[in-house]
Design an enzyme around this catalytic site. Structure first.
Site, mmCIF file in Angstrom:
data_model
loop_
_atom_site.group_PDB
_atom_site.id
_atom_site.type_symbol
_atom_site.label_atom_id
_atom_site.label_comp_id
_atom_site.label_asym_id
_atom_site.label_seq_id
_atom_site.Cartn_x
_atom_site.Cartn_y
_atom_site.Cartn_z
ATOM 1 N N LYS A 69 36.394 16.769 51.720
ATOM 2 C CA LYS A 69 37.486 17.692 51.858
ATOM 3 C C LYS A 69 36.844 19.230 52.062
ATOM 4 O O LYS A 69 36.182 19.614 51.092
ATOM 5 C CB LYS A 69 38.342 17.655 50.492
ATOM 6 C CG LYS A 69 39.493 18.704 50.776
ATOM 7 C CD LYS A 69 40.358 18.833 49.375
ATOM 8 C CE LYS A 69 40.959 20.239 49.383
ATOM 9 N NZ LYS A 69 41.937 20.256 48.280
ATOM 10 N N GLY A 83 47.827 26.222 43.310
ATOM 11 C CA GLY A 83 48.053 26.415 42.024
ATOM 12 C C GLY A 83 49.197 27.027 41.845
ATOM 13 O O GLY A 83 49.781 27.337 40.675
ATOM 14 N N ALA A 132 47.975 21.241 48.441
ATOM 15 C CA ALA A 132 48.081 22.695 47.706
ATOM 16 C C ALA A 132 49.535 23.327 47.593
ATOM 17 O O ALA A 132 50.076 23.211 48.744
ATOM 18 C CB ALA A 132 47.174 23.635 48.238
ATOM 19 N N GLY A 133 49.644 23.772 46.618
ATOM 20 C CA GLY A 133 51.013 24.562 46.478
ATOM 21 C C GLY A 133 52.315 23.554 45.863
ATOM 22 O O GLY A 133 53.253 24.407 45.608
ATOM 23 N N ASN A 187 47.002 18.717 42.484
ATOM 24 C CA ASN A 187 46.043 18.697 41.281
ATOM 25 C C ASN A 187 46.744 19.271 40.063
ATOM 26 O O ASN A 187 47.191 18.713 39.255
ATOM 27 C CB ASN A 187 44.756 19.397 41.543
ATOM 28 C CG ASN A 187 43.799 19.212 40.503
ATOM 29 O OD1 ASN A 187 44.080 18.728 39.414
ATOM 30 N ND2 ASN A 187 42.693 19.600 40.596
ATOM 31 N N THR A 188 47.094 20.645 40.408
ATOM 32 C CA THR A 188 47.545 21.524 39.050
ATOM 33 C C THR A 188 48.991 20.745 38.582
ATOM 34 O O THR A 188 48.950 21.063 37.254
ATOM 35 C CB THR A 188 47.820 22.852 39.614
ATOM 36 O OG1 THR A 188 46.408 23.283 40.082
ATOM 37 C CG2 THR A 188 47.973 23.924 38.333
#
EC number: 2.8.1.10
Lengths: 272, 360
Positions: free
Chosen positions: A110, A171, A198-199, A220-221
């Site tokens: 990635k 994040g 993301a986001g 992830n977050t």
């Protein structure tokens, strides 16, 4: 065919393919920021995730000192997608990718080349250059990019067979900042696996990405920092499955007028 | 022989007088010293073996020394807060200079969501506004609009605290210390002298990986700044989505800034990026830190099990106290008390002895 059989058939026959590798789960999870590796492992199991990303830039230290954590990841029995998180230059990203290939024995990477510290926005110029170098060297690149179509075209010509546009800054948990841009991208690249990366903050964001026709969601977050990461991982898996089912089910069109599901005029006739 | 001894711990035969329990503690970090204290306080004859030249020189040396069970509760399992409350009481009684000033958690305006999140995950705090922050910490007056104040927490200076505890063990409990200077060879000693000890308490931290295969290292980096332009009464945590940092006043103008948390087991190597992050956070807390003198930088590796929770394991007459992760000072005294009860009373503590105690 009754409804149940049909559903089962759909789920089993609906894998997504990244560089020739088929996976059934359309949720990809990052491995950073969890309260502990044990909770990370449980979240992965609960979600059915088959691909996890792992960052190497900072953890590798002077002598690949991150072995014990990486071994924990390997022991999870899922496919590892090493990432170049934290890299800010082409050279850094390429070096990190080479180390990742050696450590995890996979050509997958990635690719992140960060261009701006506040938004962690990708440096798309560096990204295209790094993607070209890595593809030429036999890597199978998953580029973290924006929804810019021109950049996406260049990534595809550089050899990328997967594109991973952001939903919002890493994040931030803001969801899909530019649904129009993401829809255009889907329309523009009908044959390329697209992953929103993301986001994403809520399962509804992930479902929305799937409803736009995206092939998978990487996050992830939103899971790692949830009060109960295991439960949140399961919630995301359910939302992504729902969004995917909805796309296959061919949703209704949006209309301006109400369309009652039973004829209003006849209603009194069925009363009491 | 071992079985006879084990049985005697499980019936009511007291370990007294000529029959005093002989205990060898391996490792003189916070875990080893608190274990030595717990065993000696119950009448054991304790020897502490340490490969370094003094006590507290492993990763305890780089600890923050925050006794903050409620702040830790934000990201740790409830058991950590529980052990933390017991340990907090221990430190207040065991060593001098444990200021009861509480702790302060702050966030710059753009990271206020993190402050809200922090508040949702814990308790025993009060929301404080800019004026109240200024009352608590006059040098921070006007710099932050919102924060959380945890009035019941405390902090200590780890190096001074462990020196004081060592002295207390020698003077009040006749604990014998054998440091590397004594020519101790860890491996030979373990095998050669085990019969002389009724119990061995292994507190070696990451070095115990030879016996505890699921132990891993989590690197932490810190620095110490010196400034006379700013004073703080209590530890301040500055929240950030990726780089949470704390600043602990050490007295005489010294401030400890910590700590990174990186998944590797590399000792001693401090990176530029980590220092940038730690210094950046200190500077964001107060610009005076920009002119402060860098007195020390350091790094070591925290021993951790996969669930990041401490464990007390018993194998025959060996007790392993390990996996204290970021919670050395916060968890060690409570684990040490349990370790002594395991040896003396045959007690069992599922919360730290079950292999999967996260469910507990």
């Amino acid at each position: 065919m009754d409804a149940m059989t049909h559903k089962a058939t759909t789920a089993a026959a609906d894998p997504v393919t990244f560089y020739g590798t088929e996976v059934t789960s359309r949720l990809l999870l990052g491995t950073a920021q969890y309260p502990s590796p044990a909770i990370l492992a449980e979240a992965i199991r609960a979600s059915g995730t088959e691909i996890v990303t792992v960052s190497l830039r900072r953890e590798s230290g002077a002598a690949k000192a991150g072995q014990s954590f990486w071994q924990l990841i390997r022991d999870l029995g899922v496919k590892v997608l090493p990432n170049t998180a934290g890299c800010r230059t082409v050279k850094e990203a390429v070096t990190t990718a080479e180390m990742a290939r050696e450590l995890f024995g996979t050509p997958w990477v990635k690719l992140e080349v960060i261009g701006e510290d506040d938004t962690l926005q990708p440096d798309v110029f560096g990204l295209v250059e790094a993607a070209r170098i890595l593809s030429r060297d036999g890597f199978q690149v998953f580029p973290y990019t924006t929804e810019d179509l021109v950049v996406a075209e260049k990534l595809v010509s550089a050899g990328c067979e997967v594109l991973m546009p952001w939903g919002a800054p890493i994040g931030s948990g803001r969801g899909l900042n530019n649904p129009y841009g993401l829809r255009s991208m889907r329309a523009h690249f009908p044959g390329i696996p697209l992953v929103v990366d993301a986001g994403v903050g809520l399962p509804s964001h992930a479902a929305a990405a799937m409803e736009l026709g995206y092939d998978a969601v990487l996050l992830n977050t939103a899971v790692a920092k949830a009060g109960d990461p295991v439960r949140m991982a399961r919630a995301f898996a359910a939302a992504i499955a729902a969004g995917r089912e909805a796309v296959i089910a061919d949703p209704m069109e949006v209309r301006d007028m109400a369309a009652p599901s039973t004829p209003v005029m006849g209603r009194a006739l069925f009363g009491s | 022989m071992a079985s006879t001894q084990t049985e005697s711990t499980e019936n009511t035969t007291p370990w007294q007088g000529a029959n005093a329990m002989r205990v060898r503690v391996i490792g003189a970090g916070v875990a080893g010293l608190t274990c030595a204290h717990a065993f000696a306080a119950r009448g054991a004859q304790v020897t502490v073996i340490e490969r370094k030249s003094g006590s507290g020189q492993g990763c305890s040396w780089y600890a923050g020394g925050m006794l903050a069970p409620w702040c830790e509760r934000e990201s740790a399992e409830p058991i950590i807060a529980e052990l933390g409350h017991e340990s907090l009481a221990y430190w207040r009684a065991a060593v001098p200079d444990v200021p009861n000033e509480g702790s302060l958690v702050l966030a710059p305006p753009r990271d206020l969501p993190d402050l809200k999140r922090f508040s949702r995950r814990t308790e025993a705090f009060e929301w404080v506004d800019g004026a109240r922050i200024g009352e608590l910490e006059p040098d921070l007056d006007g710099r932050f609009d919102q924060g959380l104040f945890f009035p019941t927490e405390a902090h200590l200076e780890p190096r001074k605290a462990l020196a004081a505890l060592t002295q207390k063990l020698v003077e009040e409990y006749q604990v014998a210390f054998r440091f590397a200077a004594d020519g101790f060879d860890e491996v030979d000693d373990q095998s050669g002298e085990t019969e002389q000890a009724d119990f061995v308490v292994d507190c070696r931290g990451l070095a115990a990986r030879d016996a505890l295969a699921d132990l891993r290292g989590v690197k932490g980096e810190m620095l110490v700044l010196y400034s006379t332009e700013i004073a703080l009464k209590r530890p301040v945590r500055l929240l950030h989505p990726r780089i949470p940092v704390y600043i602990v006043p050490r007295g005489d103008g010294h401030f400890m800034i910590g700590a990174t948390s990186i998944e590797n087991d590399e000792r001693g190597r401090v990176t530029g990026r980590s220092m940038l992050e730690l210094l950046g956070a200190a500077y964001a807390l107060h610009p005076a830190f920009g002119e402060a003198e860098i007195v020390e930088i350091g790094a070591d590796v925290r021993p951790a099990f996969p669930d990041n929770l401490p464990r007390l394991r018993r194998r025959g007459t060996t007790l392993y106290v390990n996996g204290l992760y970021r919670h050395g000072f916060l968890a060690a005294p409570a684990l040490a008390r349990r370790a002594a009860e395991v040896a003396f009373d045959g007690a069992y503590f599922p919360e730290v002895m079950d292999e999967d105690h996260r469910q507990w």
